[in-house]
Design a protein around this motif. Structure first.
Motif, PDB file in Angstrom:
ATOM      1  N   PRO A 110       0.813  -1.220   0.000  1.00 12.73           N
ATOM      2  CA  PRO A 110       0.000   0.000   0.000  1.00 12.73           C
ATOM      3  C   PRO A 110       0.843   1.266   0.000  1.00 12.73           C
ATOM      4  CG  PRO A 110      -0.086  -1.131   2.129  1.00 12.73           C
ATOM      5  CD  PRO A 110       0.572  -2.065   1.174  1.00 12.73           C
ATOM      6  N   PHE A 111       2.092   1.193   0.426  1.00 16.26           N
ATOM      7  CA  PHE A 111       2.986   2.349   0.382  1.00 16.26           C
ATOM      8  C   PHE A 111       4.206   1.957  -0.455  1.00 16.26           C
ATOM      9  CE2 PHE A 111       3.325  -0.096   4.252  1.00 16.26           C
ATOM     10  CZ  PHE A 111       4.655  -0.489   4.285  1.00 16.26           C
ATOM     11  N   PHE A 112       4.752   2.918  -1.193  1.00 20.94           N
ATOM     12  CA  PHE A 112       5.815   2.647  -2.157  1.00 20.94           C
ATOM     13  C   PHE A 112       7.131   2.302  -1.443  1.00 20.94           C
ATOM     14  CE2 PHE A 112       9.345   3.871  -4.856  1.00 20.94           C
ATOM     15  CZ  PHE A 112       8.998   3.282  -6.057  1.00 20.94           C
ATOM     16  N   LEU A 113       7.772   1.227  -1.919  1.00 23.95           N
ATOM     17  CA  LEU A 113       9.065   0.811  -1.377  1.00 23.95           C
ATOM     18  C   LEU A 113      10.021   0.556  -2.535  1.00 23.95           C
ATOM     19  CD1 LEU A 113       7.962  -1.701   1.423  1.00 23.95           C
ATOM     20  CD2 LEU A 113       8.878   0.617   1.743  1.00 23.95           C
ATOM     21  N   LEU A 114      10.896   1.522  -2.809  1.00 22.08           N
ATOM     22  CA  LEU A 114      11.858   1.370  -3.902  1.00 22.08           C
ATOM     23  C   LEU A 114      12.802   0.207  -3.645  1.00 22.08           C
ATOM     24  CD1 LEU A 114      13.090   2.518  -6.541  1.00 22.08           C
ATOM     25  CD2 LEU A 114      14.643   3.853  -5.096  1.00 22.08           C
ATOM     26  N   ASN A 115      13.124  -0.054  -2.372  1.00 23.96           N
ATOM     27  CA  ASN A 115      14.128  -1.080  -2.079  1.00 23.96           C
ATOM     28  C   ASN A 115      13.653  -2.490  -2.391  1.00 23.96           C
ATOM     29  OD1 ASN A 115      12.356  -1.499   0.028  1.00 23.96           O
ATOM     30  ND2 ASN A 115      13.742  -0.759   1.632  1.00 23.96           N
ATOM     31  N   GLN A 116      12.365  -2.653  -2.730  1.00 28.81           N
ATOM     32  CA  GLN A 116      11.863  -3.972  -3.108  1.00 28.81           C
ATOM     33  C   GLN A 116      11.731  -4.129  -4.621  1.00 28.81           C
ATOM     34  OE1 GLN A 116       8.230  -4.808  -0.983  1.00 28.81           O
ATOM     35  NE2 GLN A 116       9.209  -4.691   1.039  1.00 28.81           N
ATOM     36  N   THR A 117      12.220  -3.153  -5.378  1.00 30.99           N
ATOM     37  CA  THR A 117      12.135  -3.197  -6.838  1.00 30.99           C
ATOM     38  C   THR A 117      13.484  -3.600  -7.433  1.00 30.99           C
ATOM     39  OG1 THR A 117      12.744  -0.867  -7.151  1.00 30.99           O
ATOM     40  CG2 THR A 117      10.414  -1.365  -6.757  1.00 30.99           C
ATOM     41  N   VAL A 215       3.635   0.606 -14.119  1.00 31.93           N
ATOM     42  CA  VAL A 215       3.224   2.020 -14.170  1.00 31.93           C
ATOM     43  C   VAL A 215       2.975   2.450 -15.609  1.00 31.93           C
ATOM     44  CG1 VAL A 215       3.969   4.391 -13.723  1.00 31.93           C
ATOM     45  CG2 VAL A 215       4.431   2.603 -12.033  1.00 31.93           C
ATOM     46  N   LEU A 216       3.877   2.073 -16.525  1.00 32.58           N
ATOM     47  CA  LEU A 216       3.718   2.448 -17.935  1.00 32.58           C
ATOM     48  C   LEU A 216       2.420   1.880 -18.509  1.00 32.58           C
ATOM     49  CD1 LEU A 216       7.384   1.878 -19.163  1.00 32.58           C
ATOM     50  CD2 LEU A 216       6.258   4.070 -18.740  1.00 32.58           C
ATOM     51  N   HIS A 217       2.138   0.648 -18.150  1.00 34.32           N
ATOM     52  CA  HIS A 217       0.909   0.015 -18.640  1.00 34.32           C
ATOM     53  C   HIS A 217      -0.314   0.762 -18.126  1.00 34.32           C
ATOM     54  CE1 HIS A 217      -1.720  -3.830 -18.981  1.00 34.32           C
ATOM     55  NE2 HIS A 217      -1.725  -3.154 -20.103  1.00 34.32           N
ATOM     56  N   ARG A 218      -0.282   1.140 -16.859  1.00 34.08           N
ATOM     57  CA  ARG A 218      -1.419   1.850 -16.274  1.00 34.08           C
ATOM     58  C   ARG A 218      -1.607   3.230 -16.916  1.00 34.08           C
ATOM     59  NH1 ARG A 218       0.296   3.702 -11.607  1.00 34.08           N
ATOM     60  NH2 ARG A 218      -0.020   5.880 -12.188  1.00 34.08           N
ATOM     61  N   LEU A 219      -0.509   3.923 -17.208  1.00 34.53           N
ATOM     62  CA  LEU A 219      -0.610   5.254 -17.803  1.00 34.53           C
ATOM     63  C   LEU A 219      -1.330   5.204 -19.148  1.00 34.53           C
ATOM     64  CD1 LEU A 219       2.898   6.810 -17.018  1.00 34.53           C
ATOM     65  CD2 LEU A 219       0.690   7.466 -16.040  1.00 34.53           C
ATOM     66  N   ASN A 220      -1.003   4.231 -19.969  1.00 33.77           N
ATOM     67  CA  ASN A 220      -1.667   4.135 -21.270  1.00 33.77           C
ATOM     68  C   ASN A 220      -3.127   3.749 -21.142  1.00 33.77           C
ATOM     69  OD1 ASN A 220       0.498   4.911 -22.775  1.00 33.77           O
ATOM     70  ND2 ASN A 220       0.495   3.116 -24.097  1.00 33.77           N
ATOM     71  N   ARG A 221      -3.443   3.005 -20.110  1.00 32.26           N
ATOM     72  CA  ARG A 221      -4.812   2.558 -19.917  1.00 32.26           C
ATOM     73  C   ARG A 221      -5.676   3.664 -19.312  1.00 32.26           C
ATOM     74  NH1 ARG A 221      -3.642  -1.166 -16.772  1.00 32.26           N
ATOM     75  NH2 ARG A 221      -4.442  -0.323 -14.805  1.00 32.26           N
ATOM     76  N   GLU A 222      -5.124   4.403 -18.359  1.00 32.28           N
ATOM     77  CA  GLU A 222      -5.925   5.371 -17.613  1.00 32.28           C
ATOM     78  C   GLU A 222      -5.745   6.813 -18.074  1.00 32.28           C
ATOM     79  OE1 GLU A 222      -5.111   4.877 -13.481  1.00 32.28           O
ATOM     80  OE2 GLU A 222      -5.769   2.783 -13.419  1.00 32.28           O
ATOM     81  N   HIS A 223      -4.612   7.120 -18.703  1.00 38.87           N
ATOM     82  CA  HIS A 223      -4.333   8.513 -19.088  1.00 38.87           C
ATOM     83  C   HIS A 223      -3.825   8.599 -20.524  1.00 38.87           C
ATOM     84  CE1 HIS A 223      -4.930   9.597 -14.921  1.00 38.87           C
ATOM     85  NE2 HIS A 223      -4.026   8.716 -14.551  1.00 38.87           N
ATOM     86  N   PRO A 224      -4.627   8.146 -21.490  1.00 40.06           N
ATOM     87  CA  PRO A 224      -4.169   8.204 -22.881  1.00 40.06           C
ATOM     88  C   PRO A 224      -4.121   9.615 -23.444  1.00 40.06           C
ATOM     89  CG  PRO A 224      -6.456   7.491 -22.796  1.00 40.06           C
ATOM     90  CD  PRO A 224      -5.973   7.554 -21.374  1.00 40.06           C
ATOM     91  N   GLU A 225      -4.638  10.587 -22.670  1.00 40.68           N
ATOM     92  CA  GLU A 225      -4.635  11.972 -23.145  1.00 40.68           C
ATOM     93  C   GLU A 225      -3.502  12.784 -22.520  1.00 40.68           C
ATOM     94  OE1 GLU A 225      -6.638  12.569 -19.197  1.00 40.68           O
ATOM     95  OE2 GLU A 225      -5.915  10.996 -20.503  1.00 40.68           O
ATOM     96  N   LYS A 293       1.504   8.407  -9.391  1.00 38.10           N
ATOM     97  CA  LYS A 293       1.163   8.278  -7.990  1.00 38.10           C
ATOM     98  C   LYS A 293       2.372   8.586  -7.132  1.00 38.10           C
ATOM     99  CE  LYS A 293      -2.413   4.813  -8.906  1.00 38.10           C
ATOM    100  NZ  LYS A 293      -2.895   3.421  -8.650  1.00 38.10           N
ATOM    101  N   ASP A 294       2.160   8.666  -5.847  1.00 37.89           N
ATOM    102  CA  ASP A 294       3.213   9.097  -4.916  1.00 37.89           C
ATOM    103  C   ASP A 294       4.479   8.251  -5.074  1.00 37.89           C
ATOM    104  OD1 ASP A 294       4.337  10.577  -2.778  1.00 37.89           O
ATOM    105  OD2 ASP A 294       3.862   8.927  -1.411  1.00 37.89           O
ATOM    106  N   LYS A 295       5.593   8.898  -5.338  1.00 36.61           N
ATOM    107  CA  LYS A 295       6.943   8.331  -5.402  1.00 36.61           C
ATOM    108  C   LYS A 295       7.184   7.403  -6.594  1.00 36.61           C
ATOM    109  CE  LYS A 295       7.698   8.663  -0.408  1.00 36.61           C
ATOM    110  NZ  LYS A 295       8.082   7.928   0.833  1.00 36.61           N
ATOM    111  N   GLU A 296       6.226   7.283  -7.505  1.00 38.46           N
ATOM    112  CA  GLU A 296       6.448   6.424  -8.668  1.00 38.46           C
ATOM    113  C   GLU A 296       7.566   6.943  -9.554  1.00 38.46           C
ATOM    114  OE1 GLU A 296       2.214   4.150  -9.581  1.00 38.46           O
ATOM    115  OE2 GLU A 296       2.637   6.070 -10.580  1.00 38.46           O
ATOM    116  N   GLU A 297       7.857   8.239  -9.470  1.00 36.32           N
ATOM    117  CA  GLU A 297       8.950   8.783 -10.287  1.00 36.32           C
ATOM    118  C   GLU A 297      10.292   8.149  -9.939  1.00 36.32           C
ATOM    119  OE1 GLU A 297       8.774  11.164  -6.537  1.00 36.32           O
ATOM    120  OE2 GLU A 297       7.292  10.483  -8.013  1.00 36.32           O
ATOM    121  N   LYS A 298      10.407   7.546  -8.751  1.00 32.72           N
ATOM    122  CA  LYS A 298      11.653   6.900  -8.355  1.00 32.72           C
ATOM    123  C   LYS A 298      11.934   5.638  -9.176  1.00 32.72           C
ATOM    124  CE  LYS A 298      11.625   8.615  -3.590  1.00 32.72           C
ATOM    125  NZ  LYS A 298      12.829   9.454  -3.794  1.00 32.72           N
TER     126      LYS A 298
END
Length: 575
Positions: A110-117, A215-225, A293-298
């Motif tokens: 539920p909260f972003f954790l870069l160290n698990q990616t 994230v990329l997949h979600r952007l095309n699905r939810e924000h095609p504009e 979404k929060d911290k996804e830019e990381k």
């Protein structure tokens, strides 16, 4: 006393039953209401359906074949949806979507954790022992095992990372692409064909972690504009600008419907307050609006987890010996390796068919093109080919009608040798700064306007501007072009049709969110599948940019373009 309690309980039970009945009736009412709303999605006529388009052009009588019912209703927050396809096209689309389905990452916390990616710094690759001993010979296969780890040094347990693999020798100017296999457990294999003698260095790159791909997949699905477009409308002294896109969110402002009546390709603008939809004079890119979404830019950090090399746990290179006795030499025309080709001494050698000749001077190029008409349609990566031929044909005259620098249309004509070469940009979506509306043409319509024949060459490339949109839009555009190509080849079977595929590009964090190599890879797979089996030729820009030592660039460097044009000319002049 007991009678009073009994009456009270009885009243409460009746009240409870009444509430339950009212609740069920309410649910039933909203269910029926939503079913009516969903039905509206399938009753419009353009390729993409916008809700409540209030400014409609005249429509031609429909002769479309039966359409397939949608397999899934739109999400409630959708503001556009695709028109149902014919049964055949719908089945093809389903198969294409299945063929490019990407492994799903585990549900994130539920909260972003870069160290698990996925972390390229902790990840490693290992060259596996060869079969039959340590010696490796030309014609053998080289296999590399890649293990992904997170930022804490823990091995990843799932797949979905986007990895690239290349085998190369800088001194020999040799290079070949590797095939990456995802084992869906955090490990991957990269397989290479050994095609030259001497040293061969392995290079593995993490383009995106599996979490970034999600994230990329979600952007095309939810924000095609998220790529913004606008148009200028002008009549006399009055000018207005309006936002435009493939789909527009519904507001109180009416919309202009610019859907192409022949192809069904969609495009919409909000109607100006004072001017008519017919007063539109240009098309422009107006910026970007990416919502993370929060911290996804990381997940998109240069030098950290965006197009970063993965190091070897041991030796990163092998020595390749001559072919074994009795082993057949690499057949440049067999295509059995599954590769299009490789570089050796900076020259592309085909492994899939036509032998690539070298056209190293203007005389050779003009002699090949003598009596030919070459029509090019596409994006700026194909414009590079036009510019290369323009520079290589000094006797040809430019006829560009003061066209915009980046979009054309362009034309060069060599009267003595009867050579005509043209270039025109494809129709929207287009991320160019400025295109007059009079020059917005769809490739299908342009091909339908050609006679074709033995001396006619059609070249097209269409991919780069479609990355920020749902892949269904791209599939439908290709299906439309394919129908036009089939019609052309039916009336003029000797026409040569050449397709330039997509290529890798340099990625910054901001570029990745709209034009990632992951989007490009999806498009590349779809394009090859759509045109498979047709009498067309491919120039494999993906492999040619992956195998080369030059940095990835949306506009590949001159040595790569030269090799690409040599392939085109080899298709035209096979002898």
């Amino acid at each position: 006393m007991w009678l009073k309690g009994f009456i009270s309980n009885h009243v409460n039970m009746k009240l409870l039953k009444t509430c339950v009945i009212l609740l069920l009736l309410t649910v039933l009412f909203f269910t029926l209401r939503n079913m009516d709303l969903l039905q509206l999605y399938y009753e419009e006529n353009s390729t993409i359906i916008n809700k409540k388009v209030t400014s409609d052009p005249s429509t031609a009588p429909s002769t479309a074949p039966p359409t397939a019912p949608s397999t899934a209703p739109p999400r409630p927050d959708d503001f556009c949806t695709f028109k149902p396809l014919s049964l055949a096209d719908a089945e093809e689309e389903r198969m294409l979507l299945d063929s490019i389905a990407w492994p799903e990452s585990p549900r994130p916390p539920p909260f972003f954790l870069l160290n698990q990616t996925s972390d390229p710094a902790h990840s490693t690759f290992t060259i596996l022992p060869g079969r039959g001993g340590v010696e490796r010979h030309v014609g053998d296969q080289l296999e590399v095992m890649i293990q992904m780890y997170d930022f804490q040094g823990n091995p990843k347990k799932s797949g979905g990372d986007l990895l690239l693999a290349r085998l190369h020798n800088r001194a020999l100017e040799a290079g070949v692409a590797g095939r990456v296999v995802d084992h869906l457990n955090g490990s991957y294999s990269a397989v290479f064909s050994l095609l030259w003698e001497g040293s061969a260095q392995v290079e593995v790159t993490l383009v995106h972690s599996s979490e970034a791909v999600t994230v990329l997949h979600r952007l095309n699905r939810e924000h095609p504009e998220r790529v913004l477009f606008k148009s200028l409308f002008r009549s006399g002294s009055i000018s207005e600008t309006a936002s435009c896109n493939v789909c527009l969110r519904q507001t109180n402002q009416p919309q202009c419907n610019y859907t192409d009546l022949r192809t069904g390709e969609p495009w919409f603008c909000y109607k100006p307050k004072k001017l008519s939809c017919d007063d539109r004079i240009n098309h422009m890119r107006a910026g970007f609006n990416v919502r993370l979404k929060d911290k996804e830019e990381k997940l998109f950090q240069s030098k950290i987890n965006l197009k970063v090399f993965i190091h070897s746990s041991g030796p990163a290179n092998v020595t390749v010996l001559p072919p074994r006795k009795g082993q057949p030499e690499v057949n440049q025309g067999s295509g059995k390796s599954g590769l299009s080709g490789y570089y050796f001494h900076g020259v592309w050698r085909s492994l899939g068919g036509t032998k690539v000749h070298q056209f190293n001077n203007s005389s050779a190029i003009s002699q090949c093109l003598k009596g030919k008409v070459v029509h090019m349609y596409g994006d700026s990566t194909l414009r590079q080919w036009f510019e290369y031929l323009d520079a290589s044909l000094p006797d040809a005259k430019e006829i560009n009608r003061n066209s915009p620098k980046k979009t054309g249309p362009y034309m060069i004509w060599d009267n003595a040798k009867n050579i005509l070469v043209t270039y025109r940009v494809h129709g929207p979506p287009l991320s160019f700064i400025y295109v007059p509306t009079s020059e917005l043409r769809y490739i299908s319509n342009e091909i339908d306007g050609l006679v074709g024949g033995t001396n006619t060459v059609i070249v097209f490339s269409i991919w780069a501007h479609f990355s920020p949109f749902p892949i269904e839009l791209y599939i439908r555009r290709l299906q439309s072009i394919r129908r036009a190509v089939i019609r052309l080849l039916n009336r003029a079977p000797d026409t040569l049709v050449v397709i330039r595929t997509a290529n890798l590009r340099g990625l910054t964090p901001s570029v990745s969110l709209n034009y990632s190599d992951w989007y490009t890879l999806q498009e590349d797979k779809v394009l090859r599948a759509v045109f498979k089996g047709l009498n067309v030729r491919l120039v494999d820009a993906w492999e040619m940019t992956l195998a080369h030592h030059l940095p990835h660039n949306i506009h590949p460097g001159h040595p790569i373009v030269k090799n690409m044009v040599n392939i085109l000319l080899s298709y035209i002049c096979t002898k």
